[in-house]
Design a protein around this motif. Structure first.
Motif, PDB file in Angstrom:
ATOM      1  N   ASN A   1       3.855   6.346  -1.529  1.00 34.29           N
ATOM      2  CA  ASN A   1       3.060   6.345  -2.611  1.00 34.29           C
ATOM      3  C   ASN A   1       2.479   5.164  -2.876  1.00 34.29           C
ATOM      4  O   ASN A   1       2.968   4.052  -2.872  1.00 34.29           O
ATOM      5  CB  ASN A   1       3.901   6.608  -3.823  1.00 34.29           C
ATOM      6  N   CYS A   2       1.176   5.220  -3.252  1.00 35.41           N
ATOM      7  CA  CYS A   2       0.426   4.026  -3.789  1.00 35.41           C
ATOM      8  C   CYS A   2      -0.777   4.322  -4.747  1.00 35.41           C
ATOM      9  O   CYS A   2      -1.377   5.204  -4.788  1.00 35.41           O
ATOM     10  CB  CYS A   2      -0.436   3.580  -2.457  1.00 35.41           C
ATOM     11  N   THR A   3      -0.554   3.509  -5.803  1.00 39.30           N
ATOM     12  CA  THR A   3      -1.459   3.633  -7.019  1.00 39.30           C
ATOM     13  C   THR A   3      -2.161   2.415  -7.130  1.00 39.30           C
ATOM     14  O   THR A   3      -1.763   1.327  -6.565  1.00 39.30           O
ATOM     15  CB  THR A   3      -0.843   3.969  -8.257  1.00 39.30           C
TER      16      THR A   3
ATOM     17  N   HIS B   1      -1.937   7.887  -1.318  1.00 36.20           N
ATOM     18  CA  HIS B   1      -0.683   7.982  -0.852  1.00 36.20           C
ATOM     19  C   HIS B   1      -0.714   8.388   0.763  1.00 36.20           C
ATOM     20  O   HIS B   1      -1.757   8.841   1.274  1.00 36.20           O
ATOM     21  CB  HIS B   1      -0.068   9.198  -1.408  1.00 36.20           C
TER      22      HIS B   1
ATOM     23  N   THR C   1       6.168  10.146   3.429  1.00 36.44           N
ATOM     24  CA  THR C   1       4.999  10.108   2.146  1.00 36.44           C
ATOM     25  C   THR C   1       5.361   8.638   1.783  1.00 36.44           C
ATOM     26  O   THR C   1       6.687   8.263   1.336  1.00 36.44           O
ATOM     27  CB  THR C   1       5.061  11.061   1.290  1.00 36.44           C
TER      28      THR C   1
ATOM     29  N   GLU D   1       0.574   9.671   4.340  1.00 38.69           N
ATOM     30  CA  GLU D   1       1.305  10.570   4.882  1.00 38.69           C
ATOM     31  C   GLU D   1       1.441  10.814   6.291  1.00 38.69           C
ATOM     32  O   GLU D   1       0.268  10.432   7.204  1.00 38.69           O
ATOM     33  CB  GLU D   1       0.944  11.932   4.351  1.00 38.69           C
TER      34      GLU D   1
ATOM     35  N   ALA E   1      -4.462   9.502   4.599  1.00 34.53           N
ATOM     36  CA  ALA E   1      -4.579   9.294   3.123  1.00 34.53           C
ATOM     37  C   ALA E   1      -5.791   9.693   2.643  1.00 34.53           C
ATOM     38  O   ALA E   1      -6.946   9.140   3.176  1.00 34.53           O
ATOM     39  CB  ALA E   1      -4.306   7.624   2.962  1.00 34.53           C
TER      40      ALA E   1
ATOM     41  N   SER F   1      -4.882   7.024  -6.749  1.00 32.44           N
ATOM     42  CA  SER F   1      -3.947   6.844  -5.756  1.00 32.44           C
ATOM     43  C   SER F   1      -4.548   7.031  -4.506  1.00 32.44           C
ATOM     44  O   SER F   1      -5.651   7.461  -4.155  1.00 32.44           O
ATOM     45  CB  SER F   1      -2.805   8.077  -5.965  1.00 32.44           C
TER      46      SER F   1
ATOM     47  N   GLN G   1       3.117   0.091  -5.052  1.00 29.22           N
ATOM     48  CA  GLN G   1       3.662   0.767  -4.116  1.00 29.22           C
ATOM     49  C   GLN G   1       5.325   1.092  -4.591  1.00 29.22           C
ATOM     50  O   GLN G   1       6.008   0.613  -5.251  1.00 29.22           O
ATOM     51  CB  GLN G   1       3.886   0.278  -2.562  1.00 29.22           C
TER      52      GLN G   1
ATOM     53  N   CYS H   1      -0.305  -0.952   1.355  1.00 26.89           N
ATOM     54  CA  CYS H   1      -1.705  -0.338   0.582  1.00 26.89           C
ATOM     55  C   CYS H   1      -2.296  -1.937   0.094  1.00 26.89           C
ATOM     56  O   CYS H   1      -1.793  -2.780  -0.497  1.00 26.89           O
ATOM     57  CB  CYS H   1      -1.174   0.598  -0.352  1.00 26.89           C
TER      58      CYS H   1
END
Lengths: 117, 111
Positions: B22-24, B74, B20, B76, B64, B72, B6, B90
């Motif tokens: 972010n998560c990968t 993500h 937003t 929002e 998401a 990803s 994250q 996440c």
């Protein structure tokens, strides 16, 4: 529904003593419960999977003799931190899977803050 | 291995702003993906999930989308409220229903 409780919410103990933390599913049955550890500003790290009626499965690097897990019934799992040391101070969180719900659904307890002095 | 990353640091924004986070992820195969939320003094709660590529999870105005091309997921929300102040995690599932979590992001919404 789907409430998980933990007791105690916070505990302070002296170095060398043992501490037991309880995790209960209040309104559902759980064959599987999970124990996590969380350090400040870090993610939850899975410690072990607790299975009702059988031995717990520990993650790599977690000492099973240090962190004793007992899943005595479908609604209760306990984590005992034996011979606690200051480095064991952390936030311990449990979760439980509802037998009757979706495969991956886990319900989390509010956590137990352990401080070892 | 299986891991989730994250974005660093807390997120502070004004009410009605766009959020937003972010998560990968790194994983074997295509695991189910989740966002959990932790309100002050409470346990983690499942916010939304997606079980396969291109799925969109949604709940309480949050969305998401599972993007396998960019690995990803993500999170929002178009217009945040003060009540959205919480920590957001996440996660992905692997093995025997085990969860791997990101570090979490503290979200603070200012009136």
């Amino acid at each position: 529904g789907a409430v998980v409780s933990q007791h105690p919410s916070r505990v302070i103990c002296k170095s060398g003593t043992s501490v037991k933390i309880e995790c209960r599913s209040l309104d559902f049955q759980a064959t599987t419960m999970f124990w996590y550890r969380q350090f400040p500003k870090q993610s939850l790290m899975l410690m072990a999977t607790s299975n009702e009626g059988s031995k717990a499965t520990y993650e790599q690097g977690v000492e099973k003799d240090k962190f004793l897990i007992n899943h005595a019934s479908l609604t209760l799992s306990t984590l005992t931190v034996t011979s606690a040391h200051p480095e064991d101070s952390s936030f311990y969180i449990c979760s439980a899977r509802d037998l009757s719900q979706a495969r991956h659904e886990q319900y989390f307890g509010p956590g137990t803050r352990l401080t070892v002095t | 291995g299986n891991s989730v990353t994250q974005m660093e640091g807390p997120v502070t924004l004004s009410e009605e702003a766009f959020l937003t986070i972010n998560c990968t992820y790194t994983a074997t195969g295509y695991p189910s993906l989740f966002w959990y939320v932790q309100y002050p003094g409470e346990g983690l709660q499942l916010l939304l999930k997606a079980t396969k590529a291109d799925d969109k999870g949604s709940n309480k105005g949050f969305e998401a989308t599972y993007r396998k091309e960019t690995t990803s997921f993500h999170l929002e929300k178009g217009s945040v409220q003060v009540s959205d102040s919480a920590v957001y995690f996440c996660a992905l599932v692997y093995g025997n229903n085990r969860l791997a979590f990101g570090k979490g992001n503290q979200v603070v919404v200012i009136p």
